[in-house]
Design a protein around this motif. Sequence first.
Motif, PDB file in Angstrom:
ATOM      1  N   PHE A 118      -5.973 103.874  26.186  1.00  0.00           N
ATOM      2  CA  PHE A 118      -6.862 104.568  27.121  1.00  0.00           C
ATOM      3  C   PHE A 118      -8.008 105.253  26.378  1.00  0.00           C
ATOM      4  O   PHE A 118      -9.183 105.114  26.751  1.00  0.00           O
ATOM      5  CB  PHE A 118      -6.068 105.595  27.932  1.00  0.00           C
ATOM      6  CG  PHE A 118      -6.922 106.496  28.766  1.00  0.00           C
ATOM      7  CD1 PHE A 118      -7.455 106.057  29.967  1.00  0.00           C
ATOM      8  CD2 PHE A 118      -7.214 107.791  28.345  1.00  0.00           C
ATOM      9  CE1 PHE A 118      -8.260 106.890  30.733  1.00  0.00           C
ATOM     10  CE2 PHE A 118      -8.015 108.626  29.101  1.00  0.00           C
ATOM     11  CZ  PHE A 118      -8.538 108.180  30.300  1.00  0.00           C
ATOM     12  N   TYR A 119      -7.661 106.002  25.331  1.00  0.00           N
ATOM     13  CA  TYR A 119      -8.690 106.733  24.592  1.00  0.00           C
ATOM     14  C   TYR A 119      -9.627 105.787  23.840  1.00  0.00           C
ATOM     15  O   TYR A 119     -10.818 106.072  23.704  1.00  0.00           O
ATOM     16  CB  TYR A 119      -8.037 107.720  23.621  1.00  0.00           C
ATOM     17  CG  TYR A 119      -7.254 108.803  24.312  1.00  0.00           C
ATOM     18  CD1 TYR A 119      -7.901 109.788  25.044  1.00  0.00           C
ATOM     19  CD2 TYR A 119      -5.862 108.831  24.254  1.00  0.00           C
ATOM     20  CE1 TYR A 119      -7.183 110.786  25.695  1.00  0.00           C
ATOM     21  CE2 TYR A 119      -5.142 109.823  24.898  1.00  0.00           C
ATOM     22  CZ  TYR A 119      -5.804 110.791  25.616  1.00  0.00           C
ATOM     23  OH  TYR A 119      -5.095 111.767  26.263  1.00  0.00           O
ATOM     24  N   LYS A 120      -9.096 104.681  23.368  1.00  0.00           N
ATOM     25  CA  LYS A 120      -9.934 103.716  22.651  1.00  0.00           C
ATOM     26  C   LYS A 120     -10.952 103.075  23.592  1.00  0.00           C
ATOM     27  O   LYS A 120     -12.140 102.943  23.255  1.00  0.00           O
ATOM     28  CB  LYS A 120      -9.072 102.637  22.001  1.00  0.00           C
ATOM     29  CG  LYS A 120      -9.853 101.654  21.138  1.00  0.00           C
ATOM     30  CD  LYS A 120      -8.937 100.631  20.509  1.00  0.00           C
ATOM     31  CE  LYS A 120      -9.720  99.716  19.572  1.00  0.00           C
ATOM     32  NZ  LYS A 120     -10.856  99.045  20.233  1.00  0.00           N
ATOM     33  N   VAL A 121     -10.478 102.687  24.773  1.00  0.00           N
ATOM     34  CA  VAL A 121     -11.387 102.088  25.752  1.00  0.00           C
ATOM     35  C   VAL A 121     -12.438 103.104  26.188  1.00  0.00           C
ATOM     36  O   VAL A 121     -13.634 102.783  26.301  1.00  0.00           O
ATOM     37  CB  VAL A 121     -10.590 101.568  26.967  1.00  0.00           C
ATOM     38  CG1 VAL A 121     -11.535 101.109  28.071  1.00  0.00           C
ATOM     39  CG2 VAL A 121      -9.671 100.431  26.548  1.00  0.00           C
ATOM     40  N   LEU A 122     -11.987 104.333  26.418  1.00  0.00           N
ATOM     41  CA  LEU A 122     -12.926 105.386  26.811  1.00  0.00           C
ATOM     42  C   LEU A 122     -13.958 105.639  25.718  1.00  0.00           C
ATOM     43  O   LEU A 122     -15.154 105.824  25.997  1.00  0.00           O
ATOM     44  CB  LEU A 122     -12.148 106.669  27.119  1.00  0.00           C
ATOM     45  CG  LEU A 122     -12.948 107.829  27.715  1.00  0.00           C
ATOM     46  CD1 LEU A 122     -13.454 107.465  29.106  1.00  0.00           C
ATOM     47  CD2 LEU A 122     -12.086 109.089  27.779  1.00  0.00           C
TER      48      LEU A 122
END
Length: 205
Positions: A118-122
């Motif tokens: 999630f954080y990587k995509v964000l």
Amino acid sequence: MKSAVFTIPIKKWQKSAKRGVGNIRVAILKSRLMPKKIKMQRINWHKIALKKHLKDVFSSGITYAILALVFLLWRFALGYQFEWQSIEPFQQPSIFIRVFYSAFTFLTLGYLLYIAYFYKVLHDILVKSMGLWSLYNGIKAIVWAFLMFVSYQYIVPWLFSVLNAGVSILFNIANLVLYALPPVGISLVLSVIYFLLKNENRKTS
């Protein structure tokens, strides 16, 4: 006129010199290891925080359990009938203990978002593509606050309710044995009280 001759204990001087060099080496080694120790503490901050606060929770819970068992013997001695009792020795930490819920969220919901990328995509969308660092950090803060709220409001209370339910079942089993087989029940309750007291004294010492 006689001349005075001064002798220097070379062997002792060599030993003290070697000892001094050894102390310097130990000091240098400690100074090199210290940053690693601090780094490990920073990496494991969540484990340290959880261990500290859960230790306090279980310590107070053990005290509660001991008093409940003593009260159980007192009721039996007064001739009260058997009753199924519900006890809650372990209490959920207060919401003001922010470090506990932050550490708990880090190991549960936060970890799930991490492995889901999630954080990587964000980060890829907002930072790499648009360069919006402030928006990225703001969304992360909002998500983290929401996860902590879910942990406090739903997950942690559920875990403590399950834990207290299990303790209540064990407590009532001892209660049932106490009324069905008094000699065995009294021995069982006293043994549990002794074990809990011994374990608590070992932790505090």
